[in-house]
Write a protein that holds these residues in place. Structure first.
Motif, PDB file in Angstrom:
ATOM      1  N   ASN A  62       0.619  -1.294   0.027  1.00 29.10           N
ATOM      2  CA  ASN A  62       0.057  -0.259   0.384  1.00 29.10           C
ATOM      3  C   ASN A  62       0.697   1.459   0.367  1.00 29.10           C
ATOM      4  OD1 ASN A  62       0.284   1.291   2.978  1.00 29.10           O
ATOM      5  ND2 ASN A  62       0.441  -0.636   3.181  1.00 29.10           N
ATOM      6  N   ALA A  63       0.406   2.466  -0.412  1.00 31.15           N
ATOM      7  CA  ALA A  63       0.978   4.139  -0.298  1.00 31.15           C
ATOM      8  C   ALA A  63       0.926   4.255   1.404  1.00 31.15           C
ATOM      9  CB  ALA A  63       0.684   4.670  -1.649  1.00 31.15           C
ATOM     10  N   GLY A  64       0.801   3.755   2.333  1.00 33.79           N
ATOM     11  CA  GLY A  64       0.556   4.268   3.143  1.00 33.79           C
ATOM     12  C   GLY A  64      -0.051   5.561   3.245  1.00 33.79           C
ATOM     13  N   GLN A  65      -0.990   6.041   2.876  1.00 37.33           N
ATOM     14  CA  GLN A  65      -2.078   7.569   3.004  1.00 37.33           C
ATOM     15  C   GLN A  65      -3.221   7.482   3.850  1.00 37.33           C
ATOM     16  OE1 GLN A  65      -0.439   9.427   1.111  1.00 37.33           O
ATOM     17  NE2 GLN A  65       1.685   8.360   0.806  1.00 37.33           N
ATOM     18  N   CYS A  66      -3.466   6.187   4.313  1.00 39.04           N
ATOM     19  CA  CYS A  66      -4.465   5.922   4.816  1.00 39.04           C
ATOM     20  C   CYS A  66      -4.364   5.248   6.086  1.00 39.04           C
ATOM     21  CB  CYS A  66      -5.916   5.497   4.894  1.00 39.04           C
ATOM     22  SG  CYS A  66      -6.107   5.674   2.599  1.00 39.04           S
ATOM     23  N   CYS A  69      -4.363   1.169   6.296  1.00 34.01           N
ATOM     24  CA  CYS A  69      -2.431   0.597   5.747  1.00 34.01           C
ATOM     25  C   CYS A  69      -2.057   1.119   6.883  1.00 34.01           C
ATOM     26  CB  CYS A  69      -2.746   0.821   4.747  1.00 34.01           C
ATOM     27  SG  CYS A  69      -4.348   0.110   3.444  1.00 34.01           S
ATOM     28  N   GLY A 107     -10.678   2.610   4.771  1.00 32.08           N
ATOM     29  CA  GLY A 107      -8.817   3.421   3.561  1.00 32.08           C
ATOM     30  C   GLY A 107      -9.755   3.925   2.067  1.00 32.08           C
ATOM     31  N   LEU A 108      -9.101   4.439   1.871  1.00 33.80           N
ATOM     32  CA  LEU A 108      -9.645   5.183   0.453  1.00 33.80           C
ATOM     33  C   LEU A 108      -9.778   4.269  -0.266  1.00 33.80           C
ATOM     34  CD1 LEU A 108     -10.024   8.463  -0.139  1.00 33.80           C
ATOM     35  CD2 LEU A 108      -7.655   8.205  -1.236  1.00 33.80           C
ATOM     36  N   CYS A 109      -9.676   3.314  -0.672  1.00 32.84           N
ATOM     37  CA  CYS A 109     -10.163   2.439  -1.628  1.00 32.84           C
ATOM     38  C   CYS A 109     -10.410   1.547  -0.863  1.00 32.84           C
ATOM     39  CB  CYS A 109      -8.865   2.093  -2.805  1.00 32.84           C
ATOM     40  SG  CYS A 109      -7.249   0.838  -2.043  1.00 32.84           S
ATOM     41  N   HIS A 111      -8.677  -1.359  -0.526  1.00 34.20           N
ATOM     42  CA  HIS A 111      -7.394  -2.638  -0.201  1.00 34.20           C
ATOM     43  C   HIS A 111      -7.760  -3.109   1.407  1.00 34.20           C
ATOM     44  CE1 HIS A 111      -3.609  -4.401  -0.484  1.00 34.20           C
ATOM     45  NE2 HIS A 111      -3.318  -3.945   0.678  1.00 34.20           N
ATOM     46  N   PRO A 112      -7.862  -2.498   2.244  1.00 31.00           N
ATOM     47  CA  PRO A 112      -7.796  -3.183   3.613  1.00 31.00           C
ATOM     48  C   PRO A 112      -9.457  -4.219   3.896  1.00 31.00           C
ATOM     49  CG  PRO A 112      -8.255  -1.009   4.044  1.00 31.00           C
ATOM     50  CD  PRO A 112      -8.179  -0.532   2.721  1.00 31.00           C
TER      51      PRO A 112
HETATM   52  S1  SF4 Z   1      -6.709   2.679   2.213  1.00 34.99           S
HETATM   53 FE1  SF4 Z   1      -6.067   2.139  -0.604  1.00 34.99          FE
HETATM   54  S2  SF4 Z   1      -5.300   4.330  -0.804  1.00 34.99           S
HETATM   55 FE2  SF4 Z   1      -5.353   4.657   1.391  1.00 34.99          FE
HETATM   56  S3  SF4 Z   1      -3.037   3.709   1.922  1.00 34.99           S
HETATM   57 FE3  SF4 Z   1      -4.540   1.881   1.698  1.00 34.99          FE
HETATM   58  S4  SF4 Z   1      -3.819   0.691  -0.440  1.00 34.99           S
HETATM   59 FE4  SF4 Z   1      -3.762   3.023  -0.131  1.00 34.99          FE
END
Ligand code: SF4
Length: 159
Positions: A62-66, A69, A107-109, A111-112
């Motif tokens: 993940n990009a470590g933004q949320c 994650c 999360g924003l997407c 993935h979680p």
């Molecule tokens: S929830 Fe999605 S957008 Fe946010 S850090 Fe995780 S992978 Fe990235």
């Protein structure tokens, strides 16, 4: 059998072998085609160990933004590794159930959500293994993980 890829859902055999591979039937079973991947875990392999391996890899992807994650997935993966390695404590399973619920939809997407669903399905489908691990032993085989993952980013320990 793991349906839908690494962020998919474990379904039990032999029941899953009779399930038509349609979106409607999978949805009714609590699964989905996801990435369109099916993986069958051979008899005797420890499903908890295999899922800990996948959750660890996914937690690093993940990009470590949320928050879910950054904080949630590494904690979930670590708790599942502890369960797989039988270094858990008496609250580990409760924490896993609570944390997988907490990260879902946060999360924003998605993935979680995928990782949480994978872990929850493992706790359901591998109930016999879970009972063994909670009692301090494992009748399964835990050699190197079976399901392949790309090299990790190095943020997490291997299972
Ligand atoms: S929830 Fe999605 S957008 Fe946010 S850090 Fe995780 S992978 Fe990235």
């Amino acid at each position: 059998v793991l349906v839908g890829g690494y962020a998919g859902t474990w379904l039990p055999l032999p029941w899953a072998a009779e399930l038509p591979l349609t979106r409607r039937d999978l949805h009714a079973a609590g699964a989905g085609l996801g990435a369109g991947v099916l993986a069958v875990l051979p008899m005797g392999r420890c499903g908890l160990a295999e899922t800990a391996h996948l959750a660890t890899w996914l937690a690093g992807e993940n990009a470590g933004q949320c928050g879910p994650c950054v904080n949630g997935l590494p904690a979930i993966a670590a708790a599942l590794r502890a369960l797989a390695n039988r270094t858990h404590d008496r609250d580990t399973v409760d924490r896993l159930r609570r944390w997988t619920s907490m990260v879902t939809g946060r999360g924003l997407c998605h993935h979680p959500d995928g990782v949480a669903g994978l872990v929850r399905s493992a706790l359901r489908v591998f109930q016999p293994e879970l009972t063994e691990h909670l009692a301090g032993w494992c009748s399964g085989v835990q050699p190197q993980p079976l399901l392949p993952c790309a090299p990790a980013h190095g943020r997490l320990d291997a299972p």
